[in-house]
Design a protein around this motif. Structure first.
Motif, short mmCIF file in Angstrom:
data_model
loop_
_atom_site.label_atom_id
_atom_site.label_comp_id
_atom_site.label_asym_id
_atom_site.label_seq_id
_atom_site.Cartn_x
_atom_site.Cartn_y
_atom_site.Cartn_z
N GLU A 23 16.00 -1.85 11.49
CA GLU A 23 14.99 -1.70 10.57
C GLU A 23 15.36 -2.28 9.09
OE1 GLU A 23 12.98 2.34 8.56
OE2 GLU A 23 14.91 2.44 9.64
N ASP A 24 16.72 -2.58 8.75
CA ASP A 24 16.89 -2.98 7.48
C ASP A 24 16.53 -4.46 7.46
OD1 ASP A 24 18.89 -3.76 9.03
OD2 ASP A 24 20.49 -3.60 7.55
N GLN A 25 16.67 -5.20 8.49
CA GLN A 25 16.36 -6.70 8.48
C GLN A 25 14.75 -6.84 8.31
OE1 GLN A 25 16.55 -8.55 12.61
NE2 GLN A 25 16.34 -10.63 11.75
N LEU A 26 14.06 -5.83 9.16
CA LEU A 26 12.39 -5.94 9.09
C LEU A 26 12.18 -5.46 7.48
CD1 LEU A 26 11.48 -4.41 12.47
CD2 LEU A 26 11.35 -6.73 11.79
N MET A 27 12.77 -4.41 7.08
CA MET A 27 12.32 -3.93 5.55
C MET A 27 12.73 -5.15 4.45
SD MET A 27 13.87 -0.14 5.55
CE MET A 27 13.52 0.05 3.70
N ARG A 28 13.73 -5.75 4.60
CA ARG A 28 14.00 -6.91 3.73
C ARG A 28 12.89 -8.07 4.00
NH1 ARG A 28 19.23 -6.16 5.48
NH2 ARG A 28 19.09 -8.12 6.55
N PHE A 29 12.58 -8.25 5.11
CA PHE A 29 11.66 -9.53 5.21
C PHE A 29 10.12 -8.96 4.90
CE2 PHE A 29 8.42 -11.48 8.12
CZ PHE A 29 8.69 -12.70 7.89
N TYR A 30 9.81 -7.92 5.17
CA TYR A 30 8.37 -7.45 4.75
C TYR A 30 8.41 -7.31 2.99
CZ TYR A 30 7.35 -7.37 9.57
OH TYR A 30 7.32 -7.63 10.99
N ALA A 31 9.35 -6.76 2.62
CA ALA A 31 9.34 -6.58 1.47
C ALA A 31 9.39 -7.62 0.57
CB ALA A 31 10.48 -5.84 0.84
N SER A 32 9.93 -8.72 0.95
CA SER A 32 9.96 -10.06 0.09
C SER A 32 8.48 -10.61 0.40
CB SER A 32 11.16 -10.96 0.92
OG SER A 32 10.84 -12.15 0.34
N ALA A 33 7.75 -10.54 1.43
CA ALA A 33 6.38 -11.02 1.85
C ALA A 33 5.58 -10.48 0.96
CB ALA A 33 6.41 -10.99 3.26
N ILE A 34 5.68 -9.21 0.81
CA ILE A 34 4.68 -8.21 0.15
C ILE A 34 4.81 -8.64 -1.35
CG2 ILE A 34 4.17 -5.99 -0.75
CD1 ILE A 34 4.82 -5.07 2.18
N GLN A 35 6.09 -8.79 -1.84
CA GLN A 35 6.31 -9.19 -3.15
C GLN A 35 5.70 -10.31 -3.78
OE1 GLN A 35 10.51 -9.25 -4.35
NE2 GLN A 35 9.88 -9.16 -6.63
N ASP A 36 5.80 -11.45 -2.74
CA ASP A 36 5.38 -12.78 -2.94
C ASP A 36 3.88 -12.64 -3.16
OD1 ASP A 36 7.56 -13.83 -3.01
OD2 ASP A 36 7.53 -14.72 -0.83
N ILE A 37 3.10 -11.72 -2.45
CA ILE A 37 1.72 -11.78 -2.12
C ILE A 37 1.36 -11.06 -3.44
CG2 ILE A 37 -0.17 -10.41 -1.02
CD1 ILE A 37 0.43 -13.00 0.53
N ALA A 38 1.73 -9.70 -3.69
CA ALA A 38 1.48 -9.04 -4.83
C ALA A 38 1.55 -9.48 -6.14
CB ALA A 38 2.01 -7.71 -4.73
N GLY A 39 2.60 -10.60 -6.20
CA GLY A 39 3.05 -11.10 -7.30
C GLY A 39 3.86 -10.09 -8.31
#
Length: 547
Positions: free
Chosen positions: A531-547
């Motif tokens: 879970e922690d691998q997925l959480m980190r990956f998606y959190a980074s992608a969302i941050q890049d999208i949302a600015g």
């Protein structure tokens, strides 16, 4: 008239090769302005669907979808979305969709960036559960064993038949389904000690109380998992959307103009095949056909007592449009009711009560979602490529410019050791083996040979080069070729040790490639990852999208 397609854009759509690689096309910085342009176009086009303007039908469709999505999502998680509309009176809506499966993390990226983009664009995010597709298999592939010698295992989700639409397939053996997480954890523990499935599957078991359908329980649990990570989205099954009055208006429009739709559909399919040099008659979709005056339309139908999808056909007869599967069922819609949403909804509801289903196929589903339900749609790789066909149909059948959509996918590898080898290493060894066969003289160390062997090798090499430097003529060509080949064979004993070394290296390399093929696959189910691998990956992608 011949239709041509530009495949240059789609040539860029490739899954990333590196671990953690993300493909977003167009770049996410442009998504907000593209969505705004799509939304503005809804109010400007003069296209009509059975008497409804594009704007009128889109406004109604979105209101109906939002109500359905809130009902579905509200069955298992809180719904906190504003009803506030845009300047055009329509709420900005971003959408994506996928089959309710244990898909790989690259597919799940669509939902993550959907959340991020909607947050950035003050939009409502909706995921469509494509539950009219069929359950193709009941076993999930799982890597097992040790990193040095992994193997593939197949863990069953359930027992019983496949081939049913997802929306109809219940869990048959609750013991098998309920203990899936334990079976997976036993197999994968040598590679991933703490996969998400251990925390995720209890949510799946609980979700059977929301829906007894196997795929719905998985989809509900996945959406609950997203809520735990803070993703704010709504979900709604495609099966629910196909019951909406607005959808039935579009369906009736296609049925009433079945001959024209068939011609435009098949022309678009042919153009796609030419552009991509495809010979298969099933890609990207089969042609629609005509038989005895019946025109195939892009819808599925089935009944509860026979839940296997059948093609739907339509024809105009007298004062009504007839539809049928040409085998078990027939229906009729009077011409006067074709543009009556309430009557169509009542008619469809009666069919549903009697166990008859009518669902849109892929072309209709994406056309409906992109043109009427949303301001911006996010595809995966497959949908993005096939939507070249949908774009052509939107232009020709609806008479509007197709809304722009995005493509999102990623490659996320399991966090395990993998051998540092690739196919280029195998090719290099094969080149060396071939060189030993045709140029053995390059690999012989004369100084290490006994004197007699050295003289023999020197003599053979000298003769070979004499033949090589001899101009080829019709008279000597056969002798020249034969003698060079004989010399190469005569030199083989002197490179045998090197050949055996390379053959052993080739075998080792091939074994490593087999290991890597398992451990570096990108299509493992998301629940196999920590879970922690997925959480980190998606959190980074969302941050890049949302600015």
């Amino acid at each position: 008239m011949s239709l041509t397609m530009d495949k240059s854009h789609h040539a860029k759509l490739r899954a990333p090769t590196e671990d953690g690689g993300i493909l977003l096309w167009p770049e996410s910085a442009h998504w907000g302005s593209l969505a705004e342009a799509n939304r503005f176009a809804v109010t400007r086009k003069a296209a009509r669907v059975l008497g409804f303007s594009w704007y009128e039908l889109a406004a109604r469709a979105r209101q109906e979808m939002l109500a359905a999505a809130r009902r579905w999502t509200g069955r298992y998680r809180s719904v906190e979305f504003s009803e506030t509309g845009s300047a055009h009176g329509l709420p900005p809506i971003y959408m994506t969709g996928h089959q309710p499966e244990l898909f790989h993390p690259g597919v799940w990226l669509k939902n993550a960036v959907l959340h991020g983009a909607a947050q950035a664009g003050s939009a409502i995010a909706i995921h469509m559960i494509v539950d009219s597709d069929v359950l193709k298999g009941l076993a999930v592939s799982v890597p097992s064993g040790a990193p040095e010698q992994p193997r593939m295992s197949y863990i069953p989700l359930d027992e019983g038949p496949c081939g049913w639409p997802y929306e109809e397939r219940p869990v048959i053996n609750r013991e098998v389904f309920g203990t899936f997480d334990l079976a997976v954890s036993r197999e994968i523990r040598g590679l991933v000690p703490d996969p998400l499935v251990g925390k995720f599957w209890p949510i799946v078991r609980e979700s059977l109380d929301v829906s007894p359908r196997l795929a719905h329980a998985i989809a509900v649990a996945r959406h609950r998992q997203e809520e735990r990570w803070g993703w704010q989205t709504l979900e709604v099954p495609q099966s629910w959307l196909c019951r909406l009055p607005s959808f039935l208006v579009l369906a009736a429009h296609i049925w009433s103009e079945a001959p024209r739709f068939l011609a435009l559909h098949n022309r678009a399919v042919d153009a796609y095949r030419r552009a991509h040099r495809l010979r298969s008659r099933s890609h990207p979709f089969p042609h629609l056909i005509e038989t005895d005056g019946w025109i195939e339309v892009p819808f599925w139908t089935w009944s509860l007592d026979m839940p296997y999808r059948q093609r739907l056909f339509a024809r105009h007869s007298g004062n009504c449009v007839e539809i049928s599967d040409l085998a078990h069922w027939w229906g009729c819609i009077p011409d006067a009711r074709l543009n009556d949403p309430e009557w169509l909804a009542d008619w469809a509801a009666d069919l549903e009560k009697n166990g008859r289903r009518i669902r849109g196929r892929a072309v209709v589903t994406t056309l409906w979602a992109r043109c009427f339900l949303s301001d911006f749609f996010i595809h995966g790789l497959g949908g993005a490529k096939y939507d070249q066909v949908t774009d052509a149909i939107i232009r020709d059948f609806l008479g509007i410019d197709p809304p722009v959509y995005a493509t999102a996918t990623a490659t996320v590898l399991l966090p395990v050791w993998r051998p540092a080898v690739d196919e280029a290493d195998e090719r290099a060894i094969r080149v060396q083996l071939r060189d030993l066969e045709f140029h053995p003289e390059k690999h012989i160390s004369l100084g290490e040979l006994p004197r007699d062997a050295q003289r023999l090798v020197e003599k053979l090499i000298e003769e070979k080069w004499r033949w090589i430097n001899t101009a080829v003529t019709p008279e000597n060509a056969a002798d020249r070729y034969r003698r060079i080949r004989e010399i190469n064979r005569a030199l083989q004993p002197f490179v045998e040790n090197e050949r055996q070394r390379l053959l052993q290296l080739l075998d080792e390399t091939q074994q490593k490639l087999k290991v890597k093929q398992i451990l570096a696959a990108r299509d493992w189910a998301f629940c196999l990852y920590p879970e922690d691998q997925l959480m980190r990956f998606y959190a980074s992608a969302i941050q890049d999208i949302a600015g």
